[in-house]
Scaffold this active site. Structure first.
Site, short mmCIF file in Angstrom:
data_model
loop_
_atom_site.label_atom_id
_atom_site.label_comp_id
_atom_site.label_asym_id
_atom_site.label_seq_id
_atom_site.Cartn_x
_atom_site.Cartn_y
_atom_site.Cartn_z
N ALA A 1 0.83 -1.21 0.00
CA ALA A 1 0.00 0.00 0.00
C ALA A 1 0.86 1.25 0.00
O ALA A 1 1.96 1.27 0.56
CB ALA A 1 -0.92 -0.01 1.22
N HIS A 2 0.33 2.29 -0.63
CA HIS A 2 0.94 3.63 -0.65
C HIS A 2 2.33 3.63 -1.28
O HIS A 2 3.18 4.45 -0.92
CB HIS A 2 0.99 4.23 0.77
CG HIS A 2 -0.30 4.10 1.51
ND1 HIS A 2 -1.45 4.78 1.13
CD2 HIS A 2 -0.64 3.34 2.58
CE1 HIS A 2 -2.42 4.46 1.95
NE2 HIS A 2 -1.98 3.58 2.82
N ARG A 3 2.58 2.67 -2.17
CA ARG A 3 3.86 2.54 -2.87
C ARG A 3 5.03 2.27 -1.92
O ARG A 3 6.18 2.56 -2.21
CB ARG A 3 4.13 3.75 -3.77
CG ARG A 3 3.00 3.95 -4.80
CD ARG A 3 3.35 4.91 -5.90
NE ARG A 3 4.50 4.52 -6.69
CZ ARG A 3 4.50 3.59 -7.66
NH1 ARG A 3 3.42 2.93 -7.93
NH2 ARG A 3 5.60 3.34 -8.33
N LEU A 4 4.72 1.70 -0.77
CA LEU A 4 5.75 1.32 0.20
C LEU A 4 6.11 -0.15 -0.05
O LEU A 4 6.01 -1.00 0.82
CB LEU A 4 5.25 1.53 1.63
CG LEU A 4 4.81 2.96 1.95
CD1 LEU A 4 4.25 3.03 3.36
CD2 LEU A 4 5.97 3.93 1.77
N HIS A 5 6.52 -0.43 -1.28
CA HIS A 5 6.76 -1.79 -1.73
C HIS A 5 7.89 -2.46 -0.96
O HIS A 5 8.73 -1.80 -0.36
CB HIS A 5 7.11 -1.80 -3.22
CG HIS A 5 6.16 -1.00 -4.06
ND1 HIS A 5 4.80 -1.14 -3.99
CD2 HIS A 5 6.39 -0.02 -4.97
CE1 HIS A 5 4.22 -0.30 -4.84
NE2 HIS A 5 5.17 0.39 -5.44
#
Length: 192
Positions: free
Chosen positions: A169-173
């Site tokens: 989520a939220h590009r917190l890969h």
């Protein structure tokens, strides 16, 4: 953290085989010629083990010419439905004739004939020419097994880097990088 990228690959690949509707073994293959000009295309993974990742092709194709000049390559598996990808980098070696023969014999007959008919990556003036070549191969090998063409075989990407990317989520890969060292594999994390 684990230090076995192949176990993790096997687990992710098994999940992809269960969930991906088409070609879970499809991977982008990136090569570069001697001058560094890159090229990428989709190929199919046809075998894997701790020794490397295997694909097959016409050895007179552009990818084969690139690999003759520069035996380094990168692979990318992208499984959109799983929100995952795996990046693999390493040196490339040719698969043995015996291994190429065994895989070729397992292919469907039309795929075998197509390997004889295609002058892969070369200009083609009209589709009818290729179809005519295919028909000629049907006639040539009618009633007999189709042997592997001498210009066709496998390559193995022997990895020295394997990165596992998981969407979050939220590009917190999450990015897990395995690097081959002399003593074995080490693992670390990368910022997304």
């Amino acid at each position: 953290m684990s230090t076995d990228p192949f176990g993790l690959f096997d687990a992710w690949f098994a999940e992809a085989q269960e969930s991906e509707p088409n070609d879970p073994n499809a991977m982008a293959l990136a090569t570069a010629d001697a001058s560094g000009r890159p090229a990428a295309r989709m190929v199919l993974l046809k075998g894997h083990s701790p020794d490397g990742f295997v694909f097959y092709t016409n050895r007179e194709s552009r990818k084969a010419h690139d690999l003759k000049e520069n035996m380094q390559a990168a692979l990318l598996f992208h499984w959109k439905s799983l929100r995952r990808q795996i990046r693999i980098e390493g040196v490339v070696e040719r698969v043995s004739d015996a291994e190429s023969d065994a895989y070729f014999a397992s292919r469907g007959r039309d795929s075998q004939l197509g390997a004889w008919a295609s002058e892969q990556s070369r200009p083609l003036a009209a589709r009818s020419i290729f179809e005519g070549r295919f028909e000629a191969m049907q006639f040539r090998f009618e009633g007999s097994d189709v042997p592997r063409p001498p210009h066709w075989g496998g390559y193995r990407v022997v990895p020295d880097r394997i990165e596992f990317w998981q969407d979050r989520a939220h590009r917190l890969h999450e990015r897990r990088l395995f690097t081959r060292e002399e003593a074995g594999w080490t693992e670390g994390l990368l910022y997304p």
